[in-house]
Design a protein around this motif. Structure first.
Motif, PDB file in Angstrom:
ATOM      1  N   SER A 214       0.975  -1.177   0.056  1.00  0.00           N
ATOM      2  CA  SER A 214      -0.125   0.106   0.084  1.00  0.00           C
ATOM      3  C   SER A 214       0.661   1.268   0.109  1.00  0.00           C
ATOM      4  CB  SER A 214      -0.850   0.173   1.225  1.00  0.00           C
ATOM      5  OG  SER A 214      -1.903   1.073   1.389  1.00  0.00           O
TER       6      SER A 214
ATOM      7  N   ALA B 214       2.026   5.136   0.053  1.00  0.00           N
ATOM      8  CA  ALA B 214       1.459   6.285   0.638  1.00  0.00           C
ATOM      9  C   ALA B 214       2.287   7.650  -0.091  1.00  0.00           C
ATOM     10  CB  ALA B 214       1.698   6.436   2.229  1.00  0.00           C
ATOM     11  N   SER B 215       1.715   8.414  -0.936  1.00  0.00           N
ATOM     12  CA  SER B 215       2.575   9.385  -1.367  1.00  0.00           C
ATOM     13  C   SER B 215       1.831  10.828  -0.901  1.00  0.00           C
ATOM     14  CB  SER B 215       2.365   9.420  -2.866  1.00  0.00           C
ATOM     15  OG  SER B 215       0.864   9.020  -3.524  1.00  0.00           O
ATOM     16  N   LEU B 216       2.598  11.843  -1.138  1.00  0.00           N
ATOM     17  CA  LEU B 216       2.101  13.327  -0.835  1.00  0.00           C
ATOM     18  C   LEU B 216       2.433  14.024  -1.978  1.00  0.00           C
ATOM     19  CD1 LEU B 216       0.752  15.145   1.350  1.00  0.00           C
ATOM     20  CD2 LEU B 216       3.044  15.127   2.606  1.00  0.00           C
TER      21      LEU B 216
ATOM     22  N   LYS C  21       5.870   2.669   1.399  1.00  0.00           N
ATOM     23  CA  LYS C  21       5.063   1.781   1.023  1.00  0.00           C
ATOM     24  C   LYS C  21       4.739   0.820   2.187  1.00  0.00           C
ATOM     25  CE  LYS C  21       6.491   0.945  -3.827  1.00  0.00           C
ATOM     26  NZ  LYS C  21       7.167  -0.276  -4.826  1.00  0.00           N
ATOM     27  N   GLU C  22       3.237   0.630   2.754  1.00  0.00           N
ATOM     28  CA  GLU C  22       3.295  -0.045   3.769  1.00  0.00           C
ATOM     29  C   GLU C  22       2.811  -1.489   3.254  1.00  0.00           C
ATOM     30  OE1 GLU C  22       0.302  -0.369   7.709  1.00  0.00           O
ATOM     31  OE2 GLU C  22       0.180   1.431   6.250  1.00  0.00           O
TER      32      GLU C  22
END
Length: 141
Positions: free
Chosen positions: A122, A124-126, A133-134
């Protein structure tokens, strides 16, 4: 503050509080050869060979991850036997690595002498910048 500046600050905080303090551990990422990623790996017909009968070749790369948790699923099957180990971890921005060295679902991780199949990634980007990445992986025998 715009999202791009915030993403830069988050990356610096991660670098200072995770990477520089040594929380990352080195593991081996195994990537099956092209065309074998989405193959049903845990069926009774899978004997570890490709369609021509040759052993499946794995590309191995050393990567760094942060282990965030271990779990044991005691009731992994309906009859309650064969407990499964689950490994939770994060990967910090692996976009600069070659494609075969990036963590993706269907690849394998070797950690502490055990193999795990990566079942969940999963990102996660901003502001369009990948931060972490989880991931979750399941033990394989």
């Amino acid at each position: 503050m715009n999202a791009l500046k915030l993403a830069g600050k988050v990356q610096r905080i991660i670098d200072r509080h995770i990477r520089k303090k040594g929380y990352e551990v080195e593991v081996i990422l195994e990537t099956p050869k092209e065309g074998m990623i989405n193959r049903p790996k845990f069926s009774l017909e899978d004997d570890g060979t490709d369609d021509d009968g040759n052993p499946i070749q794995m590309h191995q790369a050393s990567i760094k991850v942060v282990i965030t948790g271990h779990k044991i699923d005691e009731d992994a099957t309906p009859i309650g036997d064969n407990p499964v180990k689950l490994l939770d971890f994060i990967v910090i921005d692996d976009t600069e690595l070659p494609q075969a060295s990036q963590v993706e679902e269907g690849r394998f991780l070797v950690y502490n002498g055990e193999r795990y199949n990566i079942i969940l990634v999963s990102p996660a980007s901003l502001a369009g910048i990948l931060i972490i990445k989880e991931c979750q992986a399941r033990s394989v025998k």
